[in-house]
Design a protein around this motif. Structure first.
Motif, mmCIF file in Angstrom:
data_model
loop_
_atom_site.group_PDB
_atom_site.id
_atom_site.type_symbol
_atom_site.label_atom_id
_atom_site.label_comp_id
_atom_site.label_asym_id
_atom_site.label_seq_id
_atom_site.Cartn_x
_atom_site.Cartn_y
_atom_site.Cartn_z
ATOM 1 N N GLN A 1 3.780 9.863 -2.295
ATOM 2 C CA GLN A 1 3.658 8.569 -1.991
ATOM 3 C C GLN A 1 2.269 8.065 -1.920
ATOM 4 O O GLN A 1 1.252 9.119 -2.038
ATOM 5 C CB GLN A 1 4.012 8.342 -0.356
ATOM 6 N N ASN B 1 -1.208 6.138 -0.473
ATOM 7 C CA ASN B 1 -1.638 5.880 0.596
ATOM 8 C C ASN B 1 -3.069 5.071 0.369
ATOM 9 O O ASN B 1 -4.109 5.501 0.173
ATOM 10 C CB ASN B 1 -1.896 6.683 1.541
ATOM 11 N N LYS C 1 -8.785 1.514 2.507
ATOM 12 C CA LYS C 1 -9.254 0.237 3.307
ATOM 13 C C LYS C 1 -9.453 -0.934 2.311
ATOM 14 O O LYS C 1 -8.793 -1.954 2.789
ATOM 15 C CB LYS C 1 -10.300 0.628 4.170
ATOM 16 N N GLN D 1 -5.803 -2.311 0.570
ATOM 17 C CA GLN D 1 -4.618 -2.744 1.394
ATOM 18 C C GLN D 1 -4.243 -4.254 1.047
ATOM 19 O O GLN D 1 -5.271 -4.983 0.832
ATOM 20 C CB GLN D 1 -4.913 -2.721 2.873
ATOM 21 N N THR E 1 2.989 -5.262 3.060
ATOM 22 C CA THR E 1 3.022 -3.782 2.428
ATOM 23 C C THR E 1 4.477 -3.781 2.144
ATOM 24 O O THR E 1 4.987 -2.751 1.752
ATOM 25 C CB THR E 1 2.509 -2.735 3.279
#
Length: 319
Positions: free
Chosen positions: A280, A282, A285, A288, A292
């Motif tokens: 996955q 991730n 910061k 983002q 999502t």
């Protein structure tokens, strides 16, 4: 969605014209026929710049989308709203307090075109956000008659604080030329938009390096493709692709070499995917997104400015 505004200059092949980073100078010629009138006066243009700075600050403090919509439109408004959304997606502790700023209207370099009756009214301005400093951005303001106001629709940072020489008449007004479908230019807005997208999507293999001369801007675009596309190694992929562009308006001013300075926007998607199940992604910061759960790949719209020459010389890539 990434909205990008690009700046490009186009020059005649036989003119021996300077490149896009030569200093902008006023070249005076006979005034055009009376049917073409200035989009607005210099005083009115400066007032619009000051008004934008005031309302932009008021809107940004509270991320007031409705208020911002009164002074921004088009790709610039889309980019600003994207910034709002990304900020709101951060924890409150990570949000930096907004610091008001403004454009130095006293030091603005105005390019106000003469336009015929029925043409949409707009003007360009080279601006600085530091008092007394040379301009570092090129902005376009367009009239929105339905709202009875002017709004900033695009702005691009300048790699160089110099612009191509804009042709001015004896009264100091510029001449607008067609940005799309203009056979007198080596590359119009449509081809330039395709070339910018290719820099992101293929590293310039298909169109980008054939259309643009190598510049800081084109190298940055290709570097995004090269570095971002390989950042996951054999664990995943990043793919850039063109997307539907809502902002097809483009703006062009005639330059002294017979070419043009163009501003336009493009939209592309960036899709990150894992190589196989069990992995996955991730996001950090700074990566983002405001949402999502979006099922479709996020797209980005950018504004660009560039000066394409007429053949055979290649234009500089958009800033």
């Amino acid at each position: 969605m990434a909205v990008s505004v690009a700046l490009t200059a186009s020059a005649c092949a036989t003119s021996g014209s300077p490149d896009a980073d030569t200093t902008a100078r006023a070249t005076r010629s006979a005034a055009p026929t009376p049917t073409a009138e200035p989009a607005l006066t210099k005083k009115e243009a400066l007032a619009q710049i000051s008004h934008y700075s005031k309302i932009n600050n008021e809107a940004n403090i509270d991320r007031d989308r409705r208020l911002l919509d009164t002074v921004e439109d088009g790709p610039l408004y889309a980019m600003s709203i994207s910034d709002y959304t990304e900020t709101e997606g951060l924890p409150a502790a990570d949000r930096k307090p907004y610091k008001p700023w403004s454009y130095d209207s006293a030091n603005a370099e105005l390019y106000i075109p003469r336009l015929a009756a029925g043409q949409d009214r707009w003007f360009a301005a080279a601006l600085s956000d530091q008092k007394g400093k040379a301009p570092s951005r090129l902005a376009v303001f367009a009239e929105r008659p339905q709202h009875k106001r002017w709004e900033m629709v695009s702005v691009v940072d300048l790699d160089s604080q110099k612009l191509p020489d804009i042709a001015l008449d004896r009264d100091g007004y510029a001449k607008a030329v067609p940005a799309a479908g203009n056979k007198r230019l080596a590359a119009d807005a449509d081809l330039l938009r395709t070339a910018v997208l290719d820099n992101f999507a293929t590293g310039g293999t298909d169109t980008g390096t054939k259309v643009f001369a190598p510049t800081k801007a084109s190298k940055r675009q290709i570097e995004v493709h090269d570095k971002t596309g390989t950042r996951y190694g054999n664990q995943g992929t990043t793919v850039f692709a063109g997307a539907a562009n809502r902002y097809t308006d483009a703006y062009a001013l005639k330059t002294t070499d017979g070419g043009a300075l163009l501003l336009f926007s493009h939209t592309h998607t960036q899709t990150d995917a894992v190589a196989h199940s069990g992995l996955q992604i991730n996001p950090g910061k700074d990566e983002q997104l405001g949402s999502t759960t979006c099922p479709a790949p996020p797209s980005r719209t950018r504004s660009c400015a560039t000066t394409p020459p007429s053949s055979p010389r290649r234009p500089n890539s958009p800033d």
